[in-house]
Design a protein around this motif. Structure first.
Motif, PDB file in Angstrom:
ATOM      1  N   ALA A 116       0.870  -1.209  -0.080  1.00 47.98           N
ATOM      2  CA  ALA A 116      -0.055  -0.035   0.115  1.00 47.98           C
ATOM      3  C   ALA A 116       0.785   1.128   0.022  1.00 47.98           C
ATOM      4  O   ALA A 116       1.959   1.141   0.766  1.00 47.98           O
ATOM      5  N   ALA A 117       0.765   2.076  -0.872  1.00 59.16           N
ATOM      6  CA  ALA A 117       1.461   3.178  -1.183  1.00 59.16           C
ATOM      7  C   ALA A 117       1.099   4.414  -0.333  1.00 59.16           C
ATOM      8  O   ALA A 117       1.874   5.315   0.260  1.00 59.16           O
ATOM      9  N   ASP A 118      -0.200   4.608   0.060  1.00 63.34           N
ATOM     10  CA  ASP A 118      -0.669   5.732   0.830  1.00 63.34           C
ATOM     11  C   ASP A 118      -1.642   5.063   1.911  1.00 63.34           C
ATOM     12  O   ASP A 118      -1.694   4.009   1.946  1.00 63.34           O
ATOM     13  N   ALA A 119      -2.121   6.173   2.525  1.00 61.55           N
ATOM     14  CA  ALA A 119      -2.966   5.851   3.939  1.00 61.55           C
ATOM     15  C   ALA A 119      -4.199   6.732   3.590  1.00 61.55           C
ATOM     16  O   ALA A 119      -4.938   7.348   4.525  1.00 61.55           O
ATOM     17  N   ASP A 120      -4.592   7.006   2.307  1.00 62.66           N
ATOM     18  CA  ASP A 120      -6.011   7.713   2.043  1.00 62.66           C
ATOM     19  C   ASP A 120      -6.963   7.170   2.652  1.00 62.66           C
ATOM     20  O   ASP A 120      -8.011   7.924   3.049  1.00 62.66           O
ATOM     21  N   TYR A 138      -7.501   6.063   5.482  1.00 61.31           N
ATOM     22  CA  TYR A 138      -7.304   6.354   7.286  1.00 61.31           C
ATOM     23  C   TYR A 138      -7.448   7.775   7.059  1.00 61.31           C
ATOM     24  O   TYR A 138      -7.176   8.258   8.517  1.00 61.31           O
ATOM     25  N   LEU A 139      -7.349   8.696   6.260  1.00 61.09           N
ATOM     26  CA  LEU A 139      -7.412  10.174   6.267  1.00 61.09           C
ATOM     27  C   LEU A 139      -8.760  10.523   6.796  1.00 61.09           C
ATOM     28  O   LEU A 139      -9.839  10.262   6.241  1.00 61.09           O
ATOM     29  N   GLY A 190      -5.492  14.949   9.802  1.00 59.76           N
ATOM     30  CA  GLY A 190      -5.448  13.722  10.785  1.00 59.76           C
ATOM     31  C   GLY A 190      -5.722  12.485  10.179  1.00 59.76           C
ATOM     32  O   GLY A 190      -6.469  12.267   9.084  1.00 59.76           O
ATOM     33  N   PHE A 191      -4.881  11.558  10.597  1.00 60.10           N
ATOM     34  CA  PHE A 191      -5.079  10.123  10.070  1.00 60.10           C
ATOM     35  C   PHE A 191      -5.511   9.046  11.111  1.00 60.10           C
ATOM     36  O   PHE A 191      -4.866   9.502  12.498  1.00 60.10           O
ATOM     37  N   SER A 211       0.132  10.493   1.416  1.00 61.71           N
ATOM     38  CA  SER A 211      -1.294  10.884   1.222  1.00 61.71           C
ATOM     39  C   SER A 211      -1.448  12.288   1.589  1.00 61.71           C
ATOM     40  O   SER A 211      -2.259  12.897   0.950  1.00 61.71           O
TER      41      SER A 211
END
Lengths: 291, 366
Positions: free
Chosen positions: A239-243, A245-246, B211-212, B273
């Motif tokens: 997974a490259a990003d945490a979109d 979980y934003l 925030g994450f 992100s």
């Protein structure tokens, strides 16, 4: 289903025809080569090449007006010789005319047709006459065929083939090259007719270059399809990003600045090509346009 | 021998208790009695405490010097024995096992000494998908894969299916990010002789806070990171405070990759992100490309959770193939073998059909 079957059969035939047709893939070219290697003396009563290469005038094979640049004397002489040989061999009368300006109120088509219909003393040849007329100031051109040569070099297939060969040179103002390519294309079509008894149609002839492009393109597409299918066999990846979980509500833009740096300008000349085409129903034919 | 493990047995009929996926409560499969997870934990708390003490005392007495030198003290430290409270068999587990199954009697077994202190998870995401659903999901996963060898599906038998709670670090962060972008804007107009394209270049800077919540990074060396990232996301609406009752009947490991070691992975994802979010605010241009970005944490919190994963193993031509399914959402991931002959046949077929088509297209232009 029939179409797919046809395509498959056609591709197999094309693939297998490469080695078979390598020796005779272009009958026209073969004929030209054959013709030039077995050069014959002009028939009795026909003027010798040197005699035909007359100075610019009503019956000249190469007529270049004052003020039209891009033709050396040597190149002009060479082209006259070539056209004279061609005319003698195929019993036609093919020439080129480079005008600085068209007569007032006249079009390139009108002038070219007037020439091939015998105007200004232009010889006809027993199998017909043909002329490439170029007006350099107005950038008009017209290729006219007369006296039944329009049945050998047709307006629908033969003339567009010649146009394709000369248009780039005309656009580049390389008139000498355009005239040379014109002579070559006409010679190829005449040779093809003599060999096959039908007008040259580029769409019916086999093209090694097109086959090469097709084979390479198909191979690349096949490899692309294979890579895609193999990629479908796994869905494991980092997974490259945490979109996901934003917290979108939490985002607050606190600063922004846009600074202009520079501008680049690119200009592309517009294509000016427009063409007109005659039908071959009468005694003349041809096609032309702007360059 | 002292009991170093605790079996969760039904107080009513003494049969082994297992947490059933998709149920709120722990149900006895034999007599059907339902128990609250908290009630079971309380019920067995005393037993767990005693078992933990027993395990600790065994640790002290475990002397590896007389084992003939085959195991180094370091190696032996990685293995520990426990006693099955159901059949009395000795179970040897690695140092990370939290819950397992007795290989002799099949009794679900907890290792309570592993729950203590920093090792105890904060949260657990309970299993929702059953074994049957995992097998069905694997079959579904095979569908539509035209390069799958016929023998793989024809003779395919899942060799092993294990439900496992995998340790995850969940990272919460509030970050401040600044990024610079190169933006381009085109203006096209015609003159009588030319088509003119004016491209203007800009440097754009954006700063923002965001925030994450609960970015998961697996804390197990045994589990492939790419597999664990592929089964994401988990639905945190179902996350509950850790209760050992949820582990009944499942394998469970504790972490062996620390939170500190996992931070870099979470940071990298946050950076990507954050830059993407800021890029979304650079509008009014035809093209935007990231040039540079700096992300700094304003606030960061880590929690420790166990997440449910079904691990399915199958074998083809002597090679093992592992598939993993998110035990909560049912998302199946894995690598499938492919038939090389089929792959060349398909690509060759496509190429063969395209040759005449491309030939006539190319002929039109040459």
């Amino acid at each position: 289903m029939r179409n797919i079957f046809f395509c498959l059969v056609a591709s197999i035939l094309i693939l297998f025809s490469v080695p078979l047709s390598a020796a005779s893939m272009n009958p026209a070219q073969d004929a030209v080569q054959k013709a030039s290697s077995t050069e014959k003396a002009p028939p009795a009563g026909t003027a010798a090449p040197a005699e035909k290469a007359a100075p610019a005038g009503g019956n000249a094979l190469v007529r270049v007006d004052q003020g039209v640049y891009g033709f050396s004397d040597h190149a002009k002489k060479k082209l006259e010789d070539r056209l004279a040989k061609l005319n003698a061999k195929y019993d036609v009368h093919v020439g080129v005319v480079f005008l600085k300006k068209l007569p007032a109120g006249k079009t390139a088509e009108h002038e070219a047709k007037a020439i091939v219909e015998g105007g200004n003393g232009y010889e006809q040849g027993s199998k017909g006459s043909m002329v490439l007329l170029v007006a350099t100031d107005s950038r008009d051109y017209y290729i006219a065929t007369g006296r039944n040569l329009n049945k050998i070099i047709t307006s629908k297939e033969g003339i567009p083939y010649i146009e394709n060969r000369i248009l780039k040179d005309l656009k580049d103002n390389d008139y000498e090259k355009a005239a040379t390519h014109f002579a070559g294309a006409v010679e190829k079509e005449l040779a093809y007719y003599e060999e096959n008894g039908e007008p040259y149609d580029p769409s019916k002839t086999f093209s090694v270059l097109a086959l090469l492009i097709a084979v390479l393109g198909s191979g690349a597409a096949g490899i692309g399809v294979r890579s895609y299918l193999i990629s479908q066999m796994s869905n494991v990846h980092h997974a490259a990003d945490a979109d996901v979980y934003l917290d979108k509500e939490s985002f607050e833009l606190t600063g922004e600045s846009d600074t202009f740096l520079y501008t680049k300008v690119k200009s592309v000349p517009k294509r000016k090509h427009s063409s007109s085409r005659s039908s071959d129903s009468g005694s003349t034919g041809g096609g032309g346009g702007k360059f | 021998m002292e009991n170093t493990t605790v079996s969760y047995k039904c107080p009513h009929c003494t049969a082994p208790l297992s947490f059933q996926p998709g149920h709120e409560k722990i149900t006895c499969e034999y007599c059907g009695t339902e128990y609250e997870a908290a009630a079971i934990q309380e019920l067995f708390a005393r037993e767990q405490e005693l078992a933990a003490r027993a395990a600790e005392s065994e640790n002290v007495q475990w002397d590896t010097s007389g084992v003939g030198g085959e195991w180094s003290a370091e190696e032996a430290g990685g293995l520990q024995k426990f006693t099955c409270s159901s059949c009395g068999a000795e179970l040897v587990c690695d140092e990370n096992t939290l819950a397992t199954e007795c290989c002799y009697c099949g009794n679900p077994t907890m290792l309570p000494s592993r729950f203590d202190g920093m090792l105890k998870p904060d949260y657990v995401i309970p299993f929702k998908k059953t074994k049957a659903e995992a097998v069905a999901a694997l079959k579904e996963f095979y569908k539509g894969k035209i390069l799958l060898p016929a023998a793989f599906t024809a003779n395919n038998r899942v060799e092993d299916i294990q439900p496992m709670y995998v340790p995850f670090w969940l990272f919460d962060a509030t970050v401040s990010a600044t990024a610079t972008f190169r933006a381009e804007s085109d203006k096209v107009y015609d003159t009588p002789r030319e088509t003119v394209t004016e491209t203007s270049f800009y440097s754009c800077e954006r700063t923002g806070h965001m925030g994450f919540g609960r970015i998961p990074v697996d804390g197990s060396q045994k589990m492939d990171d790419s597999y664990m990232e592929s089964i994401e996301p988990f639905d945190y609406n179902d996350i509950v405070e850790f209760n050992a009752g949820y582990l009944a009947g499942y394998l469970a490991d504790r972490y062996d990759v620390s939170a500190e070691e996992s931070v870099s992975r979470a940071d990298k994802r946050i950076e990507t992100s954050a830059a993407g979010v800021l890029q979304g605010t650079v509008t009014g241009y035809h093209r935007v490309a990231l040039e540079n970005s700096v992300v700094s944490k304003e606030e960061g919190k880590v929690s420790y959770a166990l997440a449910p994963v079904w691990i399915l193993t199958t074998r083809y031509e002597g090679k093992p193939y592992t598939f993993m399914m998110n035990g909560q959402t049912g998302k199946m991931v894995g690598h499938l073998p492919y038939d090389k002959k089929k792959s060349w046949l398909y690509s060759g077929g496509v190429a063969l059909v395209l040759v005449p088509v491309l030939y006539f297209v190319a002929k039109f232009f040459v």
